[in-house]
Design an enzyme around this catalytic site. Structure first.
Site, PDB file in Angstrom:
ATOM      1  N   ALA A  52       0.879  -1.175   0.000  1.00 19.18           N
ATOM      2  CA  ALA A  52       0.000   0.000   0.000  1.00 19.18           C
ATOM      3  C   ALA A  52       0.914   1.222   0.000  1.00 19.18           C
ATOM      4  O   ALA A  52       1.819   1.320   0.833  1.00 19.18           O
ATOM      5  CB  ALA A  52      -0.876  -0.008   1.240  1.00 19.18           C
ATOM      6  N   VAL A  54       2.184   5.178   0.259  1.00 20.11           N
ATOM      7  CA  VAL A  54       1.893   6.400   1.013  1.00 20.11           C
ATOM      8  C   VAL A  54       1.549   7.539   0.042  1.00 20.11           C
ATOM      9  O   VAL A  54       1.947   7.517  -1.122  1.00 20.11           O
ATOM     10  CB  VAL A  54       3.107   6.819   1.881  1.00 20.11           C
ATOM     11  CG1 VAL A  54       3.366   5.817   2.987  1.00 20.11           C
ATOM     12  CG2 VAL A  54       4.359   7.023   1.021  1.00 20.11           C
ATOM     13  N   VAL A  78       4.784  -1.282   3.036  1.00 18.61           N
ATOM     14  CA  VAL A  78       4.527   0.118   2.710  1.00 18.61           C
ATOM     15  C   VAL A  78       5.361   0.529   1.496  1.00 18.61           C
ATOM     16  O   VAL A  78       6.592   0.460   1.515  1.00 18.61           O
ATOM     17  CB  VAL A  78       4.824   1.025   3.924  1.00 18.61           C
ATOM     18  CG1 VAL A  78       4.460   2.460   3.593  1.00 18.61           C
ATOM     19  CG2 VAL A  78       4.050   0.537   5.146  1.00 18.61           C
ATOM     20  N   LYS A  79       4.639   0.933   0.461  1.00 19.19           N
ATOM     21  CA  LYS A  79       5.338   1.344  -0.764  1.00 19.19           C
ATOM     22  C   LYS A  79       5.715   2.823  -0.637  1.00 19.19           C
ATOM     23  O   LYS A  79       4.881   3.665  -0.328  1.00 19.19           O
ATOM     24  CB  LYS A  79       4.432   1.107  -1.974  1.00 19.19           C
ATOM     25  CG  LYS A  79       5.154   1.121  -3.298  1.00 19.19           C
ATOM     26  CD  LYS A  79       4.255   0.556  -4.383  1.00 19.19           C
ATOM     27  CE  LYS A  79       4.814   0.818  -5.747  1.00 19.19           C
ATOM     28  NZ  LYS A  79       3.858   0.472  -6.808  1.00 19.19           N
ATOM     29  N   ILE A  80       7.003   3.083  -0.866  1.00 19.37           N
ATOM     30  CA  ILE A  80       7.563   4.423  -0.640  1.00 19.37           C
ATOM     31  C   ILE A  80       8.205   4.905  -1.939  1.00 19.37           C
ATOM     32  O   ILE A  80       8.957   4.153  -2.574  1.00 19.37           O
ATOM     33  CB  ILE A  80       8.664   4.345   0.460  1.00 19.37           C
ATOM     34  CG1 ILE A  80       8.132   3.726   1.760  1.00 19.37           C
ATOM     35  CG2 ILE A  80       9.329   5.691   0.675  1.00 19.37           C
ATOM     36  CD1 ILE A  80       7.485   4.658   2.732  1.00 19.37           C
TER      37      ILE A  80
END
Ligand code: G3P
Length: 190
Positions: A52, A54, A78-80
């Site tokens: 998912a 940010v 968490v995809k950054i």
């Protein structure tokens, strides 16, 4: 799979060909629902990680979002975005044991005349050479050739859009052969 379409994920998960899912804000927008609605549902459909992304672009905001996203499920990664603030956030999140995804977009590199597959090949070589404790996820896959090449290169993961995944399940010889088998069998009963 690289999609936020829950129906498509359920369809492909039933075939046993999906382990994890990646999303991005554009894919969430396309689903017509919010991230808070979609991500938990995706987590219930697959056994593996669910990325998912940010929305914030500052480190503090990304870290706060990441901590919130983690509460959804322990499957969440968490995809950054790969920007300086993003790298700062990854460093903090790694210390907290929160998994992050900062993946190379190979199709988008091809779009600007670069070679996305070659980047993955080089990453595999370098990451292995220095024994880095990081998996390589090839993203922005556009066709079956991309899938084959990044797997041969040694990428740990390929995140594949539904259209390409469906193409991988089709072969004209399979359909032709099956039709012939059934036709022959039917004729033998006459
Ligand atoms: O996960 C990859 C995605 O964020 C970008 O893919 O197909 O929009 O270039 P694409």
């Amino acid at each position: 799979m690289d999609t936020a379409n829950v129906a498509e994920i359920a369809e492909m998960a039933a075939l046993g060909v999906v382990y994890g899912v990646t999303t991005n804000p554009s894919l969430i927008a396309k689903s017509g629902r919010t991230q808070a609605e979609v991500i938990p549902e995706i987590c219930s459909l697959v056994d593996g990680p669910v990325s998912a992304e940010v929305i914030s672009t500052d480190c503090e905001g990304m870290v706060a979002e990441a901590r919130r996203l983690m509460k959804i499920s322990d499957k969440v990664v968490v995809k950054i975005p790969c920007i300086s603030e993003g790298l700062k956030a990854v460093k903090i999140l790694a210390k907290e044991g929160i998994k992050t995804n900062v993946s190379p977009f190979i199709g988008r590199l091809d779009d600007i005349g670069e070679n996305g597959v070659a980047l993955v090949e080089n990453m595999v070589k370098v990451f292995r050479q220095y024994n880095l404790d990081t998996q390589i996820i090839a993203a922005s896959i556009r066709n079956m050739e991309h899938v084959e090449k990044v797997m041969l290169a040694g990428a740990d993961i390929a995140t594949i859009p539904t259209k390409v995944l469906k193409e991988m399940l089709l072969h004209p010889l399979t359909d032709k052969g099956l039709a012939q088998f059934l036709e022959d069998y039917k004729n033998s009963l006459k």
